[in-house]
Scaffold this motif. Structure first.
Motif, PDB file in Angstrom:
ATOM      1  N   LEU A  21       1.004  67.205  46.000  1.00 36.10           N
ATOM      2  CA  LEU A  21       0.838  66.514  45.021  1.00 36.10           C
ATOM      3  C   LEU A  21       0.319  64.780  45.317  1.00 36.10           C
ATOM      4  CD1 LEU A  21       1.638  66.864  41.951  1.00 36.10           C
ATOM      5  CD2 LEU A  21       3.804  65.385  42.205  1.00 36.10           C
ATOM      6  N   THR A  22      -0.406  64.673  44.632  1.00 36.83           N
ATOM      7  CA  THR A  22      -0.930  62.983  44.034  1.00 36.83           C
ATOM      8  C   THR A  22      -0.437  62.413  43.959  1.00 36.83           C
ATOM      9  OG1 THR A  22      -2.895  63.947  44.897  1.00 36.83           O
ATOM     10  CG2 THR A  22      -2.610  62.005  44.188  1.00 36.83           C
ATOM     11  N   LEU A  23       0.378  61.399  44.325  1.00 36.65           N
ATOM     12  CA  LEU A  23       1.813  60.708  43.765  1.00 36.65           C
ATOM     13  C   LEU A  23       0.815  59.323  43.429  1.00 36.65           C
ATOM     14  CD1 LEU A  23       4.664  60.783  45.835  1.00 36.65           C
ATOM     15  CD2 LEU A  23       3.959  62.228  43.709  1.00 36.65           C
ATOM     16  N   ASP A  24       0.937  58.746  42.040  1.00 37.79           N
ATOM     17  CA  ASP A  24       0.402  57.524  41.751  1.00 37.79           C
ATOM     18  C   ASP A  24       1.230  56.354  42.985  1.00 37.79           C
ATOM     19  OD1 ASP A  24      -0.082  55.234  40.764  1.00 37.79           O
ATOM     20  OD2 ASP A  24       0.780  55.187  38.677  1.00 37.79           O
ATOM     21  N   ALA A  25       0.673  56.431  44.209  1.00 32.73           N
ATOM     22  CA  ALA A  25       1.149  55.193  44.630  1.00 32.73           C
ATOM     23  C   ALA A  25       0.515  55.122  46.100  1.00 32.73           C
ATOM     24  CB  ALA A  25       2.875  56.433  45.518  1.00 32.73           C
ATOM     25  N   SER A  41       9.529  54.793  44.132  1.00 33.36           N
ATOM     26  CA  SER A  41       8.250  54.455  44.642  1.00 33.36           C
ATOM     27  C   SER A  41       9.267  53.080  44.935  1.00 33.36           C
ATOM     28  CB  SER A  41       7.344  54.371  44.394  1.00 33.36           C
ATOM     29  OG  SER A  41       5.937  53.937  45.195  1.00 33.36           O
ATOM     30  N   SER A  42       9.225  52.137  46.444  1.00 35.90           N
ATOM     31  CA  SER A  42       9.004  51.186  46.729  1.00 35.90           C
ATOM     32  C   SER A  42       8.785  50.579  47.747  1.00 35.90           C
ATOM     33  CB  SER A  42      10.996  51.022  46.934  1.00 35.90           C
ATOM     34  OG  SER A  42      10.848  51.232  48.265  1.00 35.90           O
ATOM     35  N   ALA A  43       8.241  49.641  47.176  1.00 37.69           N
ATOM     36  CA  ALA A  43       7.000  48.130  48.316  1.00 37.69           C
ATOM     37  C   ALA A  43       7.575  47.515  49.093  1.00 37.69           C
ATOM     38  CB  ALA A  43       5.516  48.034  47.191  1.00 37.69           C
ATOM     39  N   ARG A  44       7.417  47.148  49.380  1.00 37.44           N
ATOM     40  CA  ARG A  44       8.273  45.875  50.619  1.00 37.44           C
ATOM     41  C   ARG A  44       7.619  45.015  50.160  1.00 37.44           C
ATOM     42  NH1 ARG A  44       4.419  47.837  56.394  1.00 37.44           N
ATOM     43  NH2 ARG A  44       5.092  49.140  56.595  1.00 37.44           N
ATOM     44  N   HIS A  51      10.868  41.940  45.328  1.00 37.56           N
ATOM     45  CA  HIS A  51      10.577  43.794  45.760  1.00 37.56           C
ATOM     46  C   HIS A  51       9.971  44.112  44.474  1.00 37.56           C
ATOM     47  CE1 HIS A  51      12.915  43.569  49.237  1.00 37.56           C
ATOM     48  NE2 HIS A  51      13.284  42.803  49.362  1.00 37.56           N
ATOM     49  N   SER A  52       9.621  46.042  44.313  1.00 35.79           N
ATOM     50  CA  SER A  52       9.663  46.591  43.326  1.00 35.79           C
ATOM     51  C   SER A  52       9.340  47.800  43.614  1.00 35.79           C
ATOM     52  CB  SER A  52       8.004  46.054  42.784  1.00 35.79           C
ATOM     53  OG  SER A  52       6.923  47.356  44.250  1.00 35.79           O
ATOM     54  N   LEU A  53      10.328  48.495  42.379  1.00 33.68           N
ATOM     55  CA  LEU A  53      10.886  49.755  42.718  1.00 33.68           C
ATOM     56  C   LEU A  53      10.330  50.132  41.213  1.00 33.68           C
ATOM     57  CD1 LEU A  53      12.599  51.734  43.587  1.00 33.68           C
ATOM     58  CD2 LEU A  53      14.329  51.198  42.028  1.00 33.68           C
ATOM     59  N   ARG A  54       9.836  51.188  41.601  1.00 35.62           N
ATOM     60  CA  ARG A  54       9.101  52.627  40.270  1.00 35.62           C
ATOM     61  C   ARG A  54       9.414  53.372  40.359  1.00 35.62           C
ATOM     62  NH1 ARG A  54       2.988  53.459  39.779  1.00 35.62           N
ATOM     63  NH2 ARG A  54       3.479  53.194  42.553  1.00 35.62           N
ATOM     64  N   ARG A  55       9.213  54.401  39.383  1.00 37.48           N
ATOM     65  CA  ARG A  55      10.075  55.664  38.763  1.00 37.48           C
ATOM     66  C   ARG A  55       9.277  56.231  38.255  1.00 37.48           C
ATOM     67  NH1 ARG A  55      14.104  57.688  36.370  1.00 37.48           N
ATOM     68  NH2 ARG A  55      14.666  60.122  36.827  1.00 37.48           N
ATOM     69  N   LEU A  56       8.342  57.584  39.300  1.00 37.79           N
ATOM     70  CA  LEU A  56       7.624  58.680  39.006  1.00 37.79           C
ATOM     71  C   LEU A  56       7.728  59.584  38.607  1.00 37.79           C
ATOM     72  CD1 LEU A  56       6.150  58.509  42.477  1.00 37.79           C
ATOM     73  CD2 LEU A  56       5.684  56.138  40.313  1.00 37.79           C
ATOM     74  N   ALA A  62       3.569  57.412  37.014  1.00 35.90           N
ATOM     75  CA  ALA A  62       4.490  56.312  37.322  1.00 35.90           C
ATOM     76  C   ALA A  62       4.379  56.384  35.631  1.00 35.90           C
ATOM     77  CB  ALA A  62       3.464  55.022  37.509  1.00 35.90           C
ATOM     78  N   ILE A  63       5.812  55.675  35.457  1.00 33.30           N
ATOM     79  CA  ILE A  63       6.013  55.477  34.089  1.00 33.30           C
ATOM     80  C   ILE A  63       5.703  54.463  33.795  1.00 33.30           C
ATOM     81  CG2 ILE A  63       8.065  55.497  32.541  1.00 33.30           C
ATOM     82  CD1 ILE A  63       9.493  57.575  34.672  1.00 33.30           C
ATOM     83  N   ARG A  64       5.317  54.720  32.531  1.00 30.82           N
ATOM     84  CA  ARG A  64       4.824  53.017  31.649  1.00 30.82           C
ATOM     85  C   ARG A  64       5.513  52.558  31.077  1.00 30.82           C
ATOM     86  NH1 ARG A  64      -0.331  52.408  33.712  1.00 30.82           N
ATOM     87  NH2 ARG A  64      -1.868  54.123  34.295  1.00 30.82           N
ATOM     88  N   LEU A  65       6.031  51.274  31.345  1.00 28.38           N
ATOM     89  CA  LEU A  65       7.446  50.412  30.594  1.00 28.38           C
ATOM     90  C   LEU A  65       6.506  50.308  29.637  1.00 28.38           C
ATOM     91  CD1 LEU A  65       8.829  48.461  33.545  1.00 28.38           C
ATOM     92  CD2 LEU A  65       9.534  50.987  32.202  1.00 28.38           C
ATOM     93  N   GLY A  66       7.211  50.308  28.281  1.00 28.09           N
ATOM     94  CA  GLY A  66       6.802  49.724  27.223  1.00 28.09           C
ATOM     95  C   GLY A  66       5.852  50.668  26.470  1.00 28.09           C
TER      96      GLY A  66
END
Lengths: 69, 143
Positions: A21-25, A41-44, A51-56, A62-66
């Motif tokens: 599964l191709t992820l939005d990361a 998904s977390s980024a350095r 830091h960034s943390l996203r929910r896929l 990716a879940i788009r906030l708003g």
């Protein structure tokens, strides 16, 4: 990033394509399962230390906030 | 114990050497377990030496016992054989789990998608139900 799910009998999990599964990361992010079908998904940290943390979603997007429901 | 082993592909006419990954289980008394192979197991390939280098391996514990391994495989010629990742399930005593064969499973992304092991390490997670997740970095081929 691509996710693969394998069962103990070496069969691929049916919820994901056999080719993964191709992820939005992007490479460099760390992805792990969220336990309910989706992913985190977390980024350095950036130069500013953020830091960034996203929910896929289970489909890899990716879940788009708003976003409108 | 895991180590990288390098030996010639053709013993009688050595032209190249390729690394591969070896695994040996030891007990608390530092003895090779009697059920494990005397000369250790080669991860991600049936018999060493192999034609495509195995670069590295990482592991994660399986909560029901044993472990998962993912081996990074390079390719000397990607037009013949792609680089990629091989997943194996291991029993508590270091042997490949029944049904997994000794080659493990090569993760095969879709066409026009490349995985390049040397550029980003993979990540493994047990799913808590006996299975495992593998996450690998990928790049889309230019159209």
């Amino acid at each position: 990033m691509i996710a693969f799910h394998l069962f103990s009998d070496r069969q691929p999990g049916p919820a994901l394509p056999a080719s993964g599964l191709t992820l939005d990361a992007v490479p460099g992010e760390t992805v792990e399962p969220d336990g309910v079908g989706g992913f985190f998904s977390s980024a350095r940290p950036t130069d500013s230390g953020a830091h960034s943390l996203r929910r896929l979603l289970p489909d890899g997007g990716a879940i788009r906030l708003g976003a409108a429901a | 114990m895991v180590w990288r082993d390098v030996r010639p592909i053709f013993v009688l006419n050595p032209t190249a050497v390729d690394p591969h990954i070896m695994l040996q289980h030891y007990s608390r008394t530092v003895r090779a377990h009697r059920d494990s192979r005397r000369w250790a197991a080669s991860l991600g390939s049936r018999d060493p030496p192999v034609h495509e280098p195995r670069l590295d391996a990482s592991f994660v514990a399986e909560p029901t016992g044993g472990a998962w391994a993912i081996v990074q495989r390079a390719s000397a010629d990607t037009t013949v054989d792609p680089a990629g990742f091989i997943v194996s399930a291991l029993r508590p005593r270091g042997l490949v789990a029944s049904g997994w064969g000794e080659d493990g499973i090569m993760l095969r992304p879709s066409l026009r998608t490349w995985v390049i092991p040397v550029r980003a390490p993979p990540h493994l997670f047990a799913d808590g139900a006996g299975g495992g997740w593998a996450f690998v970095a990928s790049w889309r081929a230019a159209r």
